[in-house]
Design a protein around this motif. Sequence first.
Motif, PDB file in Angstrom:
ATOM      1  N   PHE A   1      13.289 -33.689 -56.472  1.00  0.00           N
ATOM      2  CA  PHE A   1      12.672 -34.479 -55.405  1.00  0.00           C
ATOM      3  C   PHE A   1      12.745 -35.970 -55.714  1.00  0.00           C
ATOM      4  O   PHE A   1      13.127 -36.786 -54.866  1.00  0.00           O
ATOM      5  N   GLU A   2      12.380 -36.345 -56.936  1.00  0.00           N
ATOM      6  CA  GLU A   2      12.334 -37.766 -57.292  1.00  0.00           C
ATOM      7  C   GLU A   2      13.730 -38.400 -57.290  1.00  0.00           C
ATOM      8  O   GLU A   2      13.883 -39.575 -56.960  1.00  0.00           O
ATOM      9  N   LEU A   3      14.753 -37.613 -57.677  1.00  0.00           N
ATOM     10  CA  LEU A   3      16.113 -38.144 -57.748  1.00  0.00           C
ATOM     11  C   LEU A   3      16.849 -38.052 -56.417  1.00  0.00           C
ATOM     12  O   LEU A   3      17.954 -38.586 -56.283  1.00  0.00           O
ATOM     13  N   GLY A   4      16.277 -37.346 -55.458  1.00  0.00           N
ATOM     14  CA  GLY A   4      16.961 -37.155 -54.189  1.00  0.00           C
ATOM     15  C   GLY A   4      18.105 -36.166 -54.286  1.00  0.00           C
ATOM     16  O   GLY A   4      19.019 -36.159 -53.454  1.00  0.00           O
ATOM     17  N   GLY A   5      18.072 -35.333 -55.303  1.00  0.00           N
ATOM     18  CA  GLY A   5      19.099 -34.328 -55.556  1.00  0.00           C
ATOM     19  C   GLY A   5      18.940 -33.849 -56.982  1.00  0.00           C
ATOM     20  O   GLY A   5      18.215 -34.452 -57.779  1.00  0.00           O
TER      21      GLY A   5
ATOM     22  N   VAL B   1      19.183 -33.178 -68.168  1.00  0.00           N
ATOM     23  CA  VAL B   1      17.731 -33.135 -68.346  1.00  0.00           C
ATOM     24  C   VAL B   1      17.396 -33.242 -69.824  1.00  0.00           C
ATOM     25  O   VAL B   1      17.916 -32.480 -70.645  1.00  0.00           O
ATOM     26  N   LEU B   2      16.534 -34.206 -70.148  1.00  0.00           N
ATOM     27  CA  LEU B   2      15.895 -34.281 -71.457  1.00  0.00           C
ATOM     28  C   LEU B   2      14.555 -33.570 -71.329  1.00  0.00           C
ATOM     29  O   LEU B   2      13.730 -33.952 -70.495  1.00  0.00           O
ATOM     30  N   LEU B   3      14.318 -32.563 -72.163  1.00  0.00           N
ATOM     31  CA  LEU B   3      13.186 -31.663 -71.964  1.00  0.00           C
ATOM     32  C   LEU B   3      12.354 -31.541 -73.235  1.00  0.00           C
ATOM     33  O   LEU B   3      12.871 -31.178 -74.298  1.00  0.00           O
ATOM     34  N   PHE B   4      11.042 -31.836 -73.120  1.00  0.00           N
ATOM     35  CA  PHE B   4      10.121 -31.728 -74.246  1.00  0.00           C
ATOM     36  C   PHE B   4       8.990 -30.775 -73.872  1.00  0.00           C
ATOM     37  O   PHE B   4       8.280 -30.985 -72.888  1.00  0.00           O
TER      38      PHE B   4
ATOM     39  N   GLY C   1      25.609 -26.096 -63.744  1.00  0.00           N
ATOM     40  CA  GLY C   1      26.271 -27.041 -64.645  1.00  0.00           C
ATOM     41  C   GLY C   1      25.390 -28.128 -65.226  1.00  0.00           C
ATOM     42  O   GLY C   1      25.885 -29.001 -65.961  1.00  0.00           O
ATOM     43  N   VAL C   2      24.091 -28.116 -64.940  1.00  0.00           N
ATOM     44  CA  VAL C   2      23.214 -29.167 -65.459  1.00  0.00           C
ATOM     45  C   VAL C   2      23.120 -29.076 -66.983  1.00  0.00           C
ATOM     46  O   VAL C   2      22.909 -28.006 -67.546  1.00  0.00           O
ATOM     47  N   VAL C   3      23.283 -30.218 -67.655  1.00  0.00           N
ATOM     48  CA  VAL C   3      23.161 -30.301 -69.116  1.00  0.00           C
ATOM     49  C   VAL C   3      21.685 -30.406 -69.470  1.00  0.00           C
ATOM     50  O   VAL C   3      20.958 -31.227 -68.887  1.00  0.00           O
ATOM     51  N   VAL C   4      21.227 -29.607 -70.429  1.00  0.00           N
ATOM     52  CA  VAL C   4      19.829 -29.644 -70.858  1.00  0.00           C
ATOM     53  C   VAL C   4      19.776 -29.784 -72.381  1.00  0.00           C
ATOM     54  O   VAL C   4      20.451 -29.042 -73.099  1.00  0.00           O
ATOM     55  N   ALA C   5      18.971 -30.728 -72.851  1.00  0.00           N
ATOM     56  CA  ALA C   5      18.771 -30.907 -74.291  1.00  0.00           C
ATOM     57  C   ALA C   5      17.321 -31.287 -74.530  1.00  0.00           C
ATOM     58  O   ALA C   5      16.737 -32.082 -73.778  1.00  0.00           O
TER      59      ALA C   5
ATOM     60  N   GLY D   1      15.114 -36.584 -65.782  1.00  0.00           N
ATOM     61  CA  GLY D   1      16.385 -36.234 -65.165  1.00  0.00           C
ATOM     62  C   GLY D   1      17.289 -37.448 -65.086  1.00  0.00           C
ATOM     63  O   GLY D   1      16.840 -38.546 -64.751  1.00  0.00           O
ATOM     64  N   LEU D   2      18.571 -37.262 -65.396  1.00  0.00           N
ATOM     65  CA  LEU D   2      19.540 -38.356 -65.394  1.00  0.00           C
ATOM     66  C   LEU D   2      20.672 -38.046 -64.431  1.00  0.00           C
ATOM     67  O   LEU D   2      21.110 -36.899 -64.316  1.00  0.00           O
ATOM     68  N   ARG D   3      21.146 -39.078 -63.767  1.00  0.00           N
ATOM     69  CA  ARG D   3      22.325 -38.981 -62.916  1.00  0.00           C
ATOM     70  C   ARG D   3      23.207 -40.185 -63.194  1.00  0.00           C
ATOM     71  O   ARG D   3      22.720 -41.260 -63.530  1.00  0.00           O
ATOM     72  N   GLY D   4      24.513 -39.994 -63.065  1.00  0.00           N
ATOM     73  CA  GLY D   4      25.437 -41.113 -63.232  1.00  0.00           C
ATOM     74  C   GLY D   4      25.700 -41.496 -64.669  1.00  0.00           C
ATOM     75  O   GLY D   4      26.255 -42.563 -64.932  1.00  0.00           O
TER      76      GLY D   4
END
Length: 377
Positions: free
Chosen positions: A18-22, A27-30, A51-55, A77-80
């Motif tokens: 929602f926050e990213l508009g897509g 994803v950086l996840l703690f 295909g989302v990268v998660v670390a 969440g990161l894009r670009g």
Amino acid sequence: MHTDALTAGREVAEELTFELGGPPETVLLFVSSQHDPVQVLAGLRGRLPAGVVVAGCSSFAEINTDEGLTSSVTAMGLRGIECAAFKVDSLLPDSRRAGHALAEKVRGFGPSLLVTFPDGIHGSPAAYVRGLQDVLGATFPIVGGVSAEHLAFERTSQICNREVLTGGAVALAIRGTRAIATAAKSGFRPLGAVRTVTRVEGKNLILELDGKPALRIYKDFLGHAFRDQQMIGIEFPLLVILDFEGSYMDSDERVNVVRVVRKLDEEKGGLLLSSEIAVGMKIRLTCSTRDDLLLAAAQAAEEVHRKMPSPSLALVFGCAGRKLILGTRYQEEIRRAFSALAPGVPKVGFYTYGELCPVRDITLCHDETFTVVLLGA
């Protein structure tokens, strides 16, 4: 903050989208160690494209853009940004070799920065970092934090794409030329003479300083403060004087890192440190106040802000030991640091079992240190 791990993972994914508009690309996840990371990851991945990268990793406490949290699932969440996640399943039996192996995997991706989360209970984060540097180069930028849990010192988790590891290491490799600014401040003040380590057992048990029993020197230094043995090694850590290879540097250009005293070995009269120590290395005893720690956090943020006034994002890694000392004031540590950064910059991080941050362009493994990493375009 949902108490059900699967639901918490789903809600994080939905909020990021929602926050990213897509959906995010990375994803950086703690994840608080009070949550099951397998269930969190299942919930997250169930709401995101394949295909989302998660670390990420398990944590003692979590940090988001606004505050510090406990018992949460916190993500950025990161894009670009071109990212890929890599792992080694175990840091044992040789953590330096494990770092070497992970770096060989990473090298083909051509990264400009590595954000990494190793285990610190069943391996050596400092040796792991040296293994990374063996392959990527001594000055290659490496940042991150040692995976944590709620002080049981039994099991931490590392998260890589669709897997949850225990006792291994995960690294998020970021590709493309990006500006980076870092700072690391502890707030612990050295006291007394510089002492030489003259006898060691294993890799991290100091038996003698200047030829005398290390535990006796430590007790004599603390005096009446020695009553609370449960917290003593956290409240009064050692300052180890290093060169960039981890040995003593006999010059005016010294690099100091804080090392927690994990255990007072009454039977052997020694001090068990959180990381390796060697005969000939120099140490100093330290002390601090809560105000010293708060000031150090603010100074770290002020330093990186001067280097990069308008960053794209901030990564923040504080130590579980600092949170223990500060108690409820740990929120003040976060607020004071954040007030020194540019308004509105996205932030994420966690309270760790050790912090990975460059000092004079060489990444070191720290204890009880507040570190801030800023990334620019």
